[in-house]
Design a protein around this motif. Sequence first.
Motif, PDB file in Angstrom:
ATOM      1  N   ASN A 273       0.823  -1.210   0.000  1.00  0.00           N
ATOM      2  CA  ASN A 273       0.000   0.000   0.000  1.00  0.00           C
ATOM      3  C   ASN A 273       0.860   1.263   0.000  1.00  0.00           C
ATOM      4  N   GLN A 274       1.955   1.253   0.755  1.00  0.00           N
ATOM      5  CA  GLN A 274       2.864   2.401   0.763  1.00  0.00           C
ATOM      6  C   GLN A 274       3.482   2.619  -0.621  1.00  0.00           C
ATOM      7  N   ALA A 275       3.905   1.527  -1.257  1.00  0.00           N
ATOM      8  CA  ALA A 275       4.542   1.624  -2.572  1.00  0.00           C
ATOM      9  C   ALA A 275       3.578   2.216  -3.603  1.00  0.00           C
ATOM     10  N   ILE A 276       2.346   1.718  -3.588  1.00  0.00           N
ATOM     11  CA  ILE A 276       1.359   2.226  -4.544  1.00  0.00           C
ATOM     12  C   ILE A 276       1.023   3.681  -4.242  1.00  0.00           C
ATOM     13  N   HIS A 277       0.888   4.014  -2.976  1.00  0.00           N
ATOM     14  CA  HIS A 277       0.497   5.373  -2.571  1.00  0.00           C
ATOM     15  C   HIS A 277       1.600   6.387  -2.887  1.00  0.00           C
ATOM     16  N   GLN A 278       2.854   6.006  -2.677  1.00  0.00           N
ATOM     17  CA  GLN A 278       3.961   6.950  -2.854  1.00  0.00           C
ATOM     18  C   GLN A 278       4.541   6.956  -4.260  1.00  0.00           C
ATOM     19  N   TYR A 279       4.480   5.794  -4.941  1.00  0.00           N
ATOM     20  CA  TYR A 279       5.160   5.671  -6.230  1.00  0.00           C
ATOM     21  C   TYR A 279       4.252   5.206  -7.368  1.00  0.00           C
ATOM     22  N   GLY A 280       3.035   4.783  -7.040  1.00  0.00           N
ATOM     23  CA  GLY A 280       2.126   4.324  -8.081  1.00  0.00           C
ATOM     24  C   GLY A 280       2.523   3.005  -8.688  1.00  0.00           C
ATOM     25  N   SER A 281       3.382   2.261  -8.006  1.00  0.00           N
ATOM     26  CA  SER A 281       3.889   0.993  -8.537  1.00  0.00           C
ATOM     27  C   SER A 281       4.296   0.089  -7.389  1.00  0.00           C
ATOM     28  N   ASP A 282       4.142  -1.230  -7.597  1.00  0.00           N
ATOM     29  CA  ASP A 282       4.630  -2.169  -6.583  1.00  0.00           C
ATOM     30  C   ASP A 282       6.072  -2.579  -6.854  1.00  0.00           C
ATOM     31  N   LYS A 283       6.699  -1.963  -7.850  1.00  0.00           N
ATOM     32  CA  LYS A 283       8.135  -2.170  -8.093  1.00  0.00           C
ATOM     33  C   LYS A 283       8.806  -0.837  -8.418  1.00  0.00           C
ATOM     34  N   PRO A 284       8.787   0.081  -7.464  1.00  0.00           N
ATOM     35  CA  PRO A 284       9.308   1.428  -7.730  1.00  0.00           C
ATOM     36  C   PRO A 284      10.824   1.456  -7.880  1.00  0.00           C
ATOM     37  N   ASP A 285      11.258   2.326  -8.778  1.00  0.00           N
ATOM     38  CA  ASP A 285      12.693   2.585  -8.940  1.00  0.00           C
ATOM     39  C   ASP A 285      13.059   3.717  -7.987  1.00  0.00           C
ATOM     40  N   LEU A 286      13.748   3.382  -6.909  1.00  0.00           N
ATOM     41  CA  LEU A 286      14.053   4.376  -5.882  1.00  0.00           C
ATOM     42  C   LEU A 286      15.187   5.318  -6.267  1.00  0.00           C
ATOM     43  N   ARG A 287      15.819   5.083  -7.416  1.00  0.00           N
ATOM     44  CA  ARG A 287      16.799   6.061  -7.899  1.00  0.00           C
ATOM     45  C   ARG A 287      16.102   7.366  -8.284  1.00  0.00           C
ATOM     46  N   ASN A 288      14.859   7.241  -8.673  1.00  0.00           N
ATOM     47  CA  ASN A 288      14.040   8.402  -9.021  1.00  0.00           C
ATOM     48  C   ASN A 288      13.491   9.007  -7.725  1.00  0.00           C
ATOM     49  N   PRO A 289      13.846  10.248  -7.397  1.00  0.00           N
ATOM     50  CA  PRO A 289      13.473  10.822  -6.092  1.00  0.00           C
ATOM     51  C   PRO A 289      12.021  11.292  -6.005  1.00  0.00           C
ATOM     52  N   ASN A 316     -11.929   8.367  -4.399  1.00  0.00           N
ATOM     53  CA  ASN A 316     -11.160   9.300  -5.222  1.00  0.00           C
ATOM     54  C   ASN A 316      -9.853   9.707  -4.542  1.00  0.00           C
ATOM     55  N   ARG A 317      -8.986  10.286  -5.374  1.00  0.00           N
ATOM     56  CA  ARG A 317      -7.734  10.814  -4.848  1.00  0.00           C
ATOM     57  C   ARG A 317      -7.347  12.056  -5.650  1.00  0.00           C
ATOM     58  N   ILE A 318      -6.827  13.047  -4.989  1.00  0.00           N
ATOM     59  CA  ILE A 318      -6.214  14.200  -5.651  1.00  0.00           C
ATOM     60  C   ILE A 318      -4.761  14.227  -5.188  1.00  0.00           C
ATOM     61  N   ALA A 319      -3.842  14.127  -6.126  1.00  0.00           N
ATOM     62  CA  ALA A 319      -2.424  14.013  -5.765  1.00  0.00           C
ATOM     63  C   ALA A 319      -1.563  14.638  -6.846  1.00  0.00           C
ATOM     64  N   ALA A 396      -6.678  14.442 -10.514  1.00  0.00           N
ATOM     65  CA  ALA A 396      -7.809  14.180  -9.616  1.00  0.00           C
ATOM     66  C   ALA A 396      -8.713  13.168 -10.314  1.00  0.00           C
ATOM     67  N   ASP A 397      -8.880  12.008  -9.697  1.00  0.00           N
ATOM     68  CA  ASP A 397      -9.653  10.951 -10.357  1.00  0.00           C
ATOM     69  C   ASP A 397      -9.900   9.829  -9.361  1.00  0.00           C
ATOM     70  N   ILE A 398     -10.404   8.712  -9.867  1.00  0.00           N
ATOM     71  CA  ILE A 398     -10.540   7.513  -9.041  1.00  0.00           C
ATOM     72  C   ILE A 398      -9.146   7.124  -8.540  1.00  0.00           C
ATOM     73  N   GLU A 399      -9.064   6.661  -7.311  1.00  0.00           N
ATOM     74  CA  GLU A 399      -7.772   6.465  -6.652  1.00  0.00           C
ATOM     75  C   GLU A 399      -6.812   5.611  -7.471  1.00  0.00           C
ATOM     76  N   ASN A 400      -7.275   4.463  -7.970  1.00  0.00           N
ATOM     77  CA  ASN A 400      -6.325   3.592  -8.673  1.00  0.00           C
ATOM     78  C   ASN A 400      -5.842   4.212  -9.986  1.00  0.00           C
ATOM     79  N   ILE A 401      -6.694   5.056 -10.614  1.00  0.00           N
ATOM     80  CA  ILE A 401      -6.262   5.757 -11.829  1.00  0.00           C
ATOM     81  C   ILE A 401      -5.207   6.807 -11.494  1.00  0.00           C
ATOM     82  N   VAL A 402      -5.427   7.547 -10.423  1.00  0.00           N
ATOM     83  CA  VAL A 402      -4.445   8.557  -9.997  1.00  0.00           C
ATOM     84  C   VAL A 402      -3.104   7.899  -9.691  1.00  0.00           C
ATOM     85  N   ASN A 403      -3.152   6.815  -8.936  1.00  0.00           N
ATOM     86  CA  ASN A 403      -1.912   6.114  -8.570  1.00  0.00           C
ATOM     87  C   ASN A 403      -1.158   5.653  -9.807  1.00  0.00           C
ATOM     88  N   HIS A 404      -1.881   4.991 -10.725  1.00  0.00           N
ATOM     89  CA  HIS A 404      -1.230   4.420 -11.902  1.00  0.00           C
ATOM     90  C   HIS A 404      -0.716   5.521 -12.830  1.00  0.00           C
TER      91      HIS A 404
END
Length: 588
Positions: A273-289, A316-319, A396-404
């Motif tokens: 959940n943290q990965a998706i919320h912060q990076y929009g991916s379950d395999k984030p590249d942490l080199r990208n700040p 929904n989510r606005i991010a 601003a959209d449905i949460e999973n769309i915003v994340n992705h």
Amino acid sequence: MRTKYCGNIKIIDLYKSVVISGWVNKIRNFGQFIFIDIRDNTGIVQVIFERKNLTLFNQALSLKNESCVQVTGIVQKRDLNNKNPNLNTGEIEILAQKINIFNISQPLPLDYSSNNSDDLKLKYRYLDLRQFNLLENLKIRNKVTYLIRTFMTKKNFLDIETPLLTKSTPEGARDYLVPSRNYPGKFYALPQSPQLFKQLLMVSGVDKYYQIVKCFRDEDLRSDRQPEFTQIDIEASFTNSKNIRKIIEQLIKKIWLKILNYNLNKFPILSYNQAIHQYGSDKPDLRNPLKIIDIFNIFNKKKFLEFFKLNLSKKNRIALLCFPSGEKISRKKIEQYCSYVNKFGAKKLFYIKIKKIEIGQEGIQSSINHILNQAILNKIIKQTNAKNGDILFIIADIENIVNHALGMLRIKLGDDFKIFQKNIWKPLWVINFPMFKKDKIGNFSSVHHPFTAFKKDHEKKMFNDLDHAMSDSYDLVINGYEIGGGSVRIHDFKMQEKIFNIIGLSKKDQKEKFGFLIEAFKYGAPPHAGIALGLDRIIMLLRQTNNIRDVIAFPKTTSGSCLMTSAPSIIKSENLSELGINTTKNKY
């Protein structure tokens, strides 16, 4: 056939007689002398043929590039002007005394000095592999497998082979099927993984198992996926997820240190959940700040929600993403990013360019100017820590769309502006994945596989909150690539049956597909956990190539064919009839 490898001859071999074998890499004829570079898998050495030895000289004249030869000669020092600092053997050369020509090569269908098409390189893969970069990939692969075997043996893991001809079971991808001649109408399946067998080995009391094993999945291919691939498969009894992660961390650190001389720090841990919320991916590249920053609290009023046209019956989510030094991004480029996020379902991409924070609203340029006031702008600046010159991209959209969508934009911005360093490595563990995912009609399936255990206390959600049930699972990610995944396994047959029921597997299918596993769990199955690492992807990362084919000796195309051998191929009808098989033509 040889006393020395080409790349290993050094100044200490001066005046010695050596015998080398290899291929003609380059020919240079200067009239009185012919210089020929001979190559083997260790490197290149220069050989000189003198006209005064006319018989030998004429033999050298007959050679063509890529001819296979054996040369006997004396190692001598090159003239100072002729030294080649680009070669390991650049200080010496070999004065030829004898040549044995094994094979004169015809003109090659590949040109090593130019860009050949991928199809041509795969068709003549055995020639393409003569290049040092591809040979080095295979050497590194060999070193890594040696390190793995040494490490796992010291940790008391047993290397045990499991069957390649097995039973077809639903594990997420289509199986490759093999017909049985002795049992007409029945088929073996090539394993997608040794998952069931390694669990049975735990029931057997093996305690610690590993295997470097071929696996097969009939699925859509891409640059980091092949129909047959190699796993580092690991399982252990009487352990938990932390212990498995600790062992794997030690293994990966050792590989990176020995191969790249790079010290990996302790691997950070993020929940799914943290990965998706912060990076929009379950395999984030942490080199990208860049991180996704939530600003829903700032716009959580009816007039703002109406402006963003949010469906209030949805979650929904606005991010936003705060991109440093983005003030110079042109309007045209912003429009391209708007089109880009549309691909991922986002209806619109808003932006705020921050030019001079100190003069308030007059110091910004934005597509949402008419809903901004100084108070809201101040809140956004404070929440994002934005600075002069930054640009904020808002969805601003449905949460999973915003994340992705923001997750993909994050990657796009990183690639376009090269905002992270090369030659650094950022591993992390992503843990606590959802136990299940739900399709459009409400049917559940396993996120990892149906043998994954619940996270502690989450089995209670099985009865009333499956959407939020988590598994005791973990993926290893390095620089945006998932290189491994595992979990604690179910070891209780009643729980295993409940999971099968949840994912809609009938009692009949449970018995037919997994009856042997359920029965095994009835005879004192121990708690156990494991992981599978993708060897091909690990080597791909170590060699810093972007295609998994570069680190496999004989890979397939993205359509699953072998251009070199023309596989798959048509089988004669008499051979098929022996197997009880008829073929039909697809009607398209």
